[in-house]
Write a protein that holds these residues in place. Structure first.
Motif, PDB file in Angstrom:
ATOM      1  N   VAL A 176       0.844  -1.205   0.000  1.00  0.00           N
ATOM      2  CA  VAL A 176       0.000   0.000   0.000  1.00  0.00           C
ATOM      3  C   VAL A 176       0.876   1.250   0.000  1.00  0.00           C
ATOM      4  CG1 VAL A 176      -1.670   1.341   1.339  1.00  0.00           C
ATOM      5  CG2 VAL A 176      -1.972  -1.121   1.088  1.00  0.00           C
ATOM      6  N   GLY A 177       1.926   1.246   0.819  1.00  0.00           N
ATOM      7  CA  GLY A 177       2.832   2.396   0.865  1.00  0.00           C
ATOM      8  C   GLY A 177       3.545   2.630  -0.459  1.00  0.00           C
ATOM      9  N   ALA A 178       3.987   1.547  -1.101  1.00  0.00           N
ATOM     10  CA  ALA A 178       4.675   1.683  -2.388  1.00  0.00           C
ATOM     11  C   ALA A 178       3.745   2.242  -3.454  1.00  0.00           C
ATOM     12  CB  ALA A 178       5.219   0.317  -2.818  1.00  0.00           C
ATOM     13  N   LEU A 179       2.504   1.754  -3.506  1.00  0.00           N
ATOM     14  CA  LEU A 179       1.534   2.289  -4.467  1.00  0.00           C
ATOM     15  C   LEU A 179       1.272   3.769  -4.208  1.00  0.00           C
ATOM     16  CD1 LEU A 179      -1.038  -0.653  -4.643  1.00  0.00           C
ATOM     17  CD2 LEU A 179       0.424   0.155  -6.496  1.00  0.00           C
ATOM     18  N   MET A 180       1.160   4.128  -2.925  1.00  0.00           N
ATOM     19  CA  MET A 180       0.947   5.523  -2.563  1.00  0.00           C
ATOM     20  C   MET A 180       2.088   6.396  -3.081  1.00  0.00           C
ATOM     21  SD  MET A 180       1.131   6.946   1.332  1.00  0.00           S
ATOM     22  CE  MET A 180       2.835   6.454   1.496  1.00  0.00           C
ATOM     23  N   ILE A 181       3.332   5.940  -2.895  1.00  0.00           N
ATOM     24  CA  ILE A 181       4.493   6.705  -3.356  1.00  0.00           C
ATOM     25  C   ILE A 181       4.454   6.875  -4.874  1.00  0.00           C
ATOM     26  CG2 ILE A 181       7.007   6.640  -3.593  1.00  0.00           C
ATOM     27  CD1 ILE A 181       7.097   5.201  -0.875  1.00  0.00           C
ATOM     28  N   ILE A 182       4.112   5.810  -5.592  1.00  0.00           N
ATOM     29  CA  ILE A 182       4.052   5.869  -7.058  1.00  0.00           C
ATOM     30  C   ILE A 182       3.000   6.867  -7.514  1.00  0.00           C
ATOM     31  CG2 ILE A 182       3.463   4.557  -9.129  1.00  0.00           C
ATOM     32  CD1 ILE A 182       4.688   2.088  -7.714  1.00  0.00           C
ATOM     33  N   TYR A 183       1.802   6.791  -6.920  1.00  0.00           N
ATOM     34  CA  TYR A 183       0.715   7.700  -7.309  1.00  0.00           C
ATOM     35  C   TYR A 183       1.133   9.159  -7.158  1.00  0.00           C
ATOM     36  CZ  TYR A 183      -2.932   4.081  -7.567  1.00  0.00           C
ATOM     37  OH  TYR A 183      -3.694   3.011  -7.926  1.00  0.00           O
ATOM     38  N   VAL A 184       1.667   9.492  -5.987  1.00  0.00           N
ATOM     39  CA  VAL A 184       1.981  10.896  -5.696  1.00  0.00           C
ATOM     40  C   VAL A 184       3.217  11.347  -6.451  1.00  0.00           C
ATOM     41  CG1 VAL A 184       2.473  12.551  -3.869  1.00  0.00           C
ATOM     42  CG2 VAL A 184       0.920  10.653  -3.421  1.00  0.00           C
ATOM     43  N   LEU A 185       4.201  10.455  -6.573  1.00  0.00           N
ATOM     44  CA  LEU A 185       5.441  10.803  -7.257  1.00  0.00           C
ATOM     45  C   LEU A 185       5.189  11.139  -8.723  1.00  0.00           C
ATOM     46  CD1 LEU A 185       8.244  10.797  -5.970  1.00  0.00           C
ATOM     47  CD2 LEU A 185       8.662   8.572  -7.013  1.00  0.00           C
ATOM     48  N   ILE A 186       4.355  10.338  -9.356  1.00  0.00           N
ATOM     49  CA  ILE A 186       4.095  10.522 -10.787  1.00  0.00           C
ATOM     50  C   ILE A 186       2.994  11.540 -11.043  1.00  0.00           C
ATOM     51  CG2 ILE A 186       3.317   9.357 -12.898  1.00  0.00           C
ATOM     52  CD1 ILE A 186       4.523   6.781 -11.787  1.00  0.00           C
ATOM     53  N   GLY A 187       1.877  11.377 -10.358  1.00  0.00           N
ATOM     54  CA  GLY A 187       0.684  12.151 -10.691  1.00  0.00           C
ATOM     55  C   GLY A 187       0.555  13.505 -10.028  1.00  0.00           C
ATOM     56  N   GLY A 188       1.245  13.723  -8.899  1.00  0.00           N
ATOM     57  CA  GLY A 188       1.073  14.980  -8.186  1.00  0.00           C
ATOM     58  C   GLY A 188      -0.357  15.151  -7.716  1.00  0.00           C
ATOM     59  N   MET A 189      -0.775  16.381  -7.505  1.00  0.00           N
ATOM     60  CA  MET A 189      -2.128  16.642  -7.023  1.00  0.00           C
ATOM     61  C   MET A 189      -3.186  16.267  -8.062  1.00  0.00           C
ATOM     62  SD  MET A 189      -4.242  17.523  -4.730  1.00  0.00           S
ATOM     63  CE  MET A 189      -3.578  18.510  -3.385  1.00  0.00           C
ATOM     64  N   LYS A 190      -2.884  16.441  -9.332  1.00  0.00           N
ATOM     65  CA  LYS A 190      -3.881  16.116 -10.360  1.00  0.00           C
ATOM     66  C   LYS A 190      -4.162  14.613 -10.384  1.00  0.00           C
ATOM     67  CE  LYS A 190      -4.148  18.608 -13.980  1.00  0.00           C
ATOM     68  NZ  LYS A 190      -3.890  19.319 -15.260  1.00  0.00           N
ATOM     69  N   GLY A 191      -3.113  13.806 -10.381  1.00  0.00           N
ATOM     70  CA  GLY A 191      -3.303  12.360 -10.358  1.00  0.00           C
ATOM     71  C   GLY A 191      -3.990  11.896  -9.086  1.00  0.00           C
ATOM     72  N   THR A 192      -3.564  12.459  -7.945  1.00  0.00           N
ATOM     73  CA  THR A 192      -4.178  12.107  -6.659  1.00  0.00           C
ATOM     74  C   THR A 192      -5.655  12.466  -6.650  1.00  0.00           C
ATOM     75  OG1 THR A 192      -2.067  12.463  -5.517  1.00  0.00           O
ATOM     76  CG2 THR A 192      -4.056  12.498  -4.173  1.00  0.00           C
TER      77      THR A 192
END
Length: 536
Positions: A176-192
């Motif tokens: 779960v933590g790794a997926l969270m890092i990927i989402y925020v790292l790549i997508g920023g606020m728009k992806g989140t």
């Protein structure tokens, strides 16, 4: 197959492979969305505030997705199923809190700030000390909230995937933590934001389907449902006092918790940051109105689902399940629709945790990069792109800390973590926000005293309360060093935060610039001079 039959065959309910497959489908779809959203992340405004490109309804749905955490879905359903009337009071507290945000905070915050809560608090005060204090309280709230969500992810595993050992649950927390890092790292606020919109739609749709199903069983007669719940759980589930009792101390404890919930929401950094993703103050107001409707309807669903679980599953069976009180909603899904519906609801539960931790992580990273690195360390002279790069590094660090912390608190009572997050937000952030927006004389000393005093008092009182030691459900067993009798410090720390803000201001000999105070008042009330969506 009923829950009792399922548990006779295995330690889990439903089909773990089906649960994982459905959750994997959600992850695959949202990763595609995040990758598409990341194409436009070119500036700080893109990464922190999604380029201020979301409409009010879109942002309101994302706020609902951010706000409706695993505690809202699993926790409140379980609380109503086990404690009846007293459990539903949580829903009321969470919902009423949005009126405070709508009436006193949303529009003024959007008009005054840029990316973070500290932008507002430091607008007319001394930049460096106030930003540092605001970043400290922001990181404290986000970290404790993150711990609760990560630990909740591990707790769900035992019921949904049949993994009972600590190592297996730790692996899930790490995933779960790794997926969270990927989402925020790549997508920023728009992806989140898009992840939160998708998750909110799934969560509300899933709750709606189960609500209609439960009502259909009882002929769409709410009285029949409540009667069935009372027959199985006793008449006490329909009356106040089952959870908090009728003594003076337990009533005081409930008032303290209610204060933290109602006032804390308007000071939660990850909620406040969402107001900056819209282009105008009008859209910020629309965001909150949409959020209130969506969250309000969802909490009405939890009333039916909670009493439905109490009537169809039973209090004793819920408490005996591997996930304890948090098992009510998944067990109800299994009772209604078997493994398929359980798989869908379990996927929604994991998606809920994933979306909330992503929102918390980007808030914490933005606060550190924008308020500490760019404004305090570099004194506002950080090079273009440097700030976003620091934010991305911070995302990885915070993610790793959250994984380690989530693994460390496995099997512990994590309710105090959520209580602490709300108590800190209400005690440290809200007094300073309201004073900054509405009191012209408010000073830097008042802000520092309020934030550090509110944070310190909330942490201190929680540390010496029954949630940490001295009770059967305490985090630390076998010792008793508590002297504060309440489980939530809100009734003491919130007034103390307001008092310290006032006291620090009236004893300060340094007067803040009246011209900047007047400018802040005009901007907060009218939006004149606020950053436009096209300016970065």
């Amino acid at each position: 197959m009923t829950f009792a039959a399922a548990t006779a065959e295995s330690t889990n309910v439903g089909d773990p492979l089906l649960n994982i497959a459905i959750f994997g489908g959600f992850v695959a779809i949202t990763l595609v969305v995040v990758l598409r959203a990341s194409r436009n992340n070119k500036t700080a405004a893109d990464y922190y505030a999604a380029g201020r490109s979301f409409t009010g309804p879109q942002n309101g749905t994302a706020i609902a997705g951010d706000y409706l955490s695993a505690a809202s879905f699993l926790g409140i359903c379980g609380a109503i199923a086990v404690n009846g009337y007293d459990g539903f009071l949580y829903s009321i507290g969470f919902l009423v809190a949005w009126l405070v945000a709508l009436l006193f905070v949303a529009e003024l915050m959007r008009n005054t700030g840029k990316f973070t809560m500290a932008d507002v608090l430091s607008f007319r005060l001394k930049q460096r000390p106030v930003r540092l204090a605001a970043a400290t309280t922001t990181l404290a709230v986000c970290f404790f909230y993150l711990l609760a969500q990560m630990a909740g992810a591990g707790g769900l595993v035992s019921l949904l995937l049949g993994i009972d050992d600590r190592i297996g649950q730790s692996v899930v927390v790490a995933v779960v933590g790794a997926l969270m890092i990927i989402y925020v790292l790549i997508g920023g606020m728009k992806g989140t934001t898009w992840v939160q919109i998708i998750k909110a739609a799934l969560l509300i749709a899933g709750a709606f389907i189960m609500t209609v199903w439960v009502l259909a069983i009882y002929g769409f007669n709410l009285s029949s449902l409540l009667g069935a719940a009372a027959d199985k759980g006793g008449e006490a589930v329909l009356s106040p006092g089952l959870q908090y009792g009728l003594t003076g101390l337990s009533r005081l404890d409930f008032v303290s918790l209610a204060l933290a919930l109602v006032l804390g929401t308007a000071g939660l950094p990850h909620v406040l940051m969402r107001f900056y993703t819209v282009p105008t103050a009008r859209e910020a107001r629309r965001s909150v109105v949409w959020a209130i409707w969506l969250i309000g309807v969802f909490y009405l669903f939890t009333l039916v689902l909670g009493y439905g679980a109490g009537a169809l599953i039973g209090k004793d069976t819920i408490l005996a399940a591997p996930g304890g009180v948090n098992s009510a909603a998944p067990l109800l899904a299994f009772e209604l629709g078997g493994p398929l519906l359980l798989g869908l609801i379990s996927a929604v539960a994991f998606a809920t945790i994933l979306a909330v931790v992503a929102g918390l992580t980007i808030t914490a990273a933005t606060s550190f990069a924008h308020d500490v690195y760019a404004s305090v360390v570099k004194k506002g002279k950080a090079g273009p792109g440097t700030e976003v790069r620091v934010a991305r590094i911070t995302v990885v660090v915070i993610g790793l800390l959250a994984i380690a912390g989530g693994i460390g608190v496995q099997g512990q009572n994590v309710a105090f973590l959520v209580a602490l997050a709300f108590a800190v937000a209400a005690s440290a952030n809200l007094p300073t926000i309201l004073y900054s927006l509405y009191w012209k004389r408010f000073s830097t000393r008042g802000a520092l005293w309020s934030m550090y005093g509110g944070l310190g008092s909330a942490v201190l009182l929680i540390a010496f309360s029954p949630v940490v030691s001295g009770a059967e459900t305490s985090m630390v067993q076998g010792v008793d060093f508590h002297w504060f009798p309440l489980t939530n410090p809100g009734i003491v720390s919130i007034p103390l935060g307001f008092l310290l803000g006032w006291l620090g201001t009236v004893t300060s000999r340094t007067l803040e610039n009246p011209r900047i105070a007047a400018e802040m008042e005009v901007r907060s009330l009218t939006g004149y001079g606020a950053e436009e969506a096209t300016k970065h």
